[in-house]
Motif scaffolding. Sequence first.
Motif, PDB file in Angstrom:
ATOM      1  N   HIS A  32       0.858  -1.187   0.000  1.00 39.13           N
ATOM      2  CA  HIS A  32       0.000   0.000   0.000  1.00 39.13           C
ATOM      3  C   HIS A  32       0.902   1.248   0.000  1.00 39.13           C
ATOM      4  O   HIS A  32       0.937   2.012   0.956  1.00 39.13           O
ATOM      5  CB  HIS A  32      -0.906  -0.014   1.233  1.00 39.13           C
ATOM      6  CG  HIS A  32      -1.947   1.061   1.264  1.00 39.13           C
ATOM      7  ND1 HIS A  32      -3.021   1.075   0.422  1.00 39.13           N
ATOM      8  CD2 HIS A  32      -2.073   2.167   2.046  1.00 39.13           C
ATOM      9  CE1 HIS A  32      -3.779   2.124   0.678  1.00 39.13           C
ATOM     10  NE2 HIS A  32      -3.214   2.809   1.658  1.00 39.13           N
ATOM     11  N   PRO A  33       1.669   1.428  -1.076  1.00 39.07           N
ATOM     12  CA  PRO A  33       2.679   2.490  -1.083  1.00 39.07           C
ATOM     13  C   PRO A  33       2.121   3.903  -1.263  1.00 39.07           C
ATOM     14  O   PRO A  33       2.832   4.873  -1.036  1.00 39.07           O
ATOM     15  CB  PRO A  33       3.568   2.101  -2.273  1.00 39.07           C
ATOM     16  CG  PRO A  33       2.643   1.390  -3.200  1.00 39.07           C
ATOM     17  CD  PRO A  33       1.672   0.646  -2.329  1.00 39.07           C
ATOM     18  N   GLN A  34       0.858   4.017  -1.692  1.00 35.33           N
ATOM     19  CA  GLN A  34       0.322   5.337  -2.010  1.00 35.33           C
ATOM     20  C   GLN A  34       0.023   6.194  -0.780  1.00 35.33           C
ATOM     21  O   GLN A  34       0.007   7.420  -0.861  1.00 35.33           O
ATOM     22  CB  GLN A  34      -0.933   5.217  -2.881  1.00 35.33           C
ATOM     23  CG  GLN A  34      -2.103   4.466  -2.244  1.00 35.33           C
ATOM     24  CD  GLN A  34      -2.072   2.980  -2.530  1.00 35.33           C
ATOM     25  OE1 GLN A  34      -1.000   2.383  -2.568  1.00 35.33           O
ATOM     26  NE2 GLN A  34      -3.236   2.390  -2.749  1.00 35.33           N
ATOM     27  N   HIS A  35      -0.234   5.543   0.370  1.00 28.04           N
ATOM     28  CA  HIS A  35      -0.551   6.281   1.595  1.00 28.04           C
ATOM     29  C   HIS A  35       0.201   5.683   2.778  1.00 28.04           C
ATOM     30  O   HIS A  35       0.421   4.463   2.814  1.00 28.04           O
ATOM     31  CB  HIS A  35      -2.061   6.247   1.917  1.00 28.04           C
ATOM     32  CG  HIS A  35      -2.939   6.737   0.826  1.00 28.04           C
ATOM     33  ND1 HIS A  35      -4.101   6.089   0.450  1.00 28.04           N
ATOM     34  CD2 HIS A  35      -2.840   7.818   0.023  1.00 28.04           C
ATOM     35  CE1 HIS A  35      -4.678   6.739  -0.540  1.00 28.04           C
ATOM     36  NE2 HIS A  35      -3.924   7.793  -0.820  1.00 28.04           N
ATOM     37  N   PRO A  36       0.546   6.483   3.762  1.00 26.96           N
ATOM     38  CA  PRO A  36       1.112   5.926   4.991  1.00 26.96           C
ATOM     39  C   PRO A  36       0.013   5.301   5.854  1.00 26.96           C
ATOM     40  O   PRO A  36      -1.165   5.653   5.735  1.00 26.96           O
ATOM     41  CB  PRO A  36       1.723   7.150   5.682  1.00 26.96           C
ATOM     42  CG  PRO A  36       0.893   8.298   5.207  1.00 26.96           C
ATOM     43  CD  PRO A  36       0.499   7.965   3.791  1.00 26.96           C
TER      44      PRO A  36
END
Length: 279
Positions: free
Chosen positions: A51-55
Amino acid sequence: MMMSSKPLKKTNSCPLKYKAPSMDQPPPHQVAFPTSPQAPQLGEEIFYFAHPQHPISQTNLPDLFTCAACKEYGAGERFTCSDCDYQLHDFCALAPPALKRHPIHPVHKIIFFPKPVKSGILKSRCDVCAKTTKGCVFKCTVCSFQMHPCCAMLSTEINIPVHPHTLRLLPVPQYTSNGDPGFVCGECNKRRSGRVYHCTVCDYHLHAVCAKNMVNGLQANGFKGMEKSSMLGAAAKVASRVMIDFIGGLIEGIGEGVGQVLIQSAARGRCHTRSDRTT
């Protein structure tokens, strides 16, 4: 939710930290493989590779959720995304790439697979709880052993809040011809497949699948009997039974029709034979 001013951290893999229990101390309740000095504090943000798009940040909520990694239920502690509905068990978010000498499978190293491992026509199942593996798993590359990350939090000996004595994991059960394990679980009062814990003092038994509910937060937050597969399995059994009955009735009807045709043909044949004789 306000974003933290601290720089975002990417978590490093953490080794399995399991100590054999001493004679004067009870055995540990869990194999705490997520723990390491780099483990984030509650509320601290990290990035997860899937899930790299959001922390995502660690929090504690009492509601039920489905982990995006292992596809199993959870409640309580988790990692959540403030921008979307992405949620993970803490032990899935912090799972190391490999576990060496795990107490339940000490002979080989088990590797973390972020996606489900295909097993051909048959459904892939966990060798601890016997439930279907639909997401990430720990799998042995030498043999076929595999288990959910939640099951990897268990050990060969555990102490649980609902029973006063130490529980020990029994060897792989040998079921009877009708699939009956021969005992009833002290928690769910059912008979089912999967590994089983047995009390070292009394005759108390506990399914591994019930023990894992004490790890994933379900029991602590009041959720019981939360099994997707059981509902779907019951529906599938009903549907298959209806289909079998339908096909059976269809074949029976066809058989009766064919039988009637054969009888009629035989009767006509006898009539033709008699008429030939008279002529």
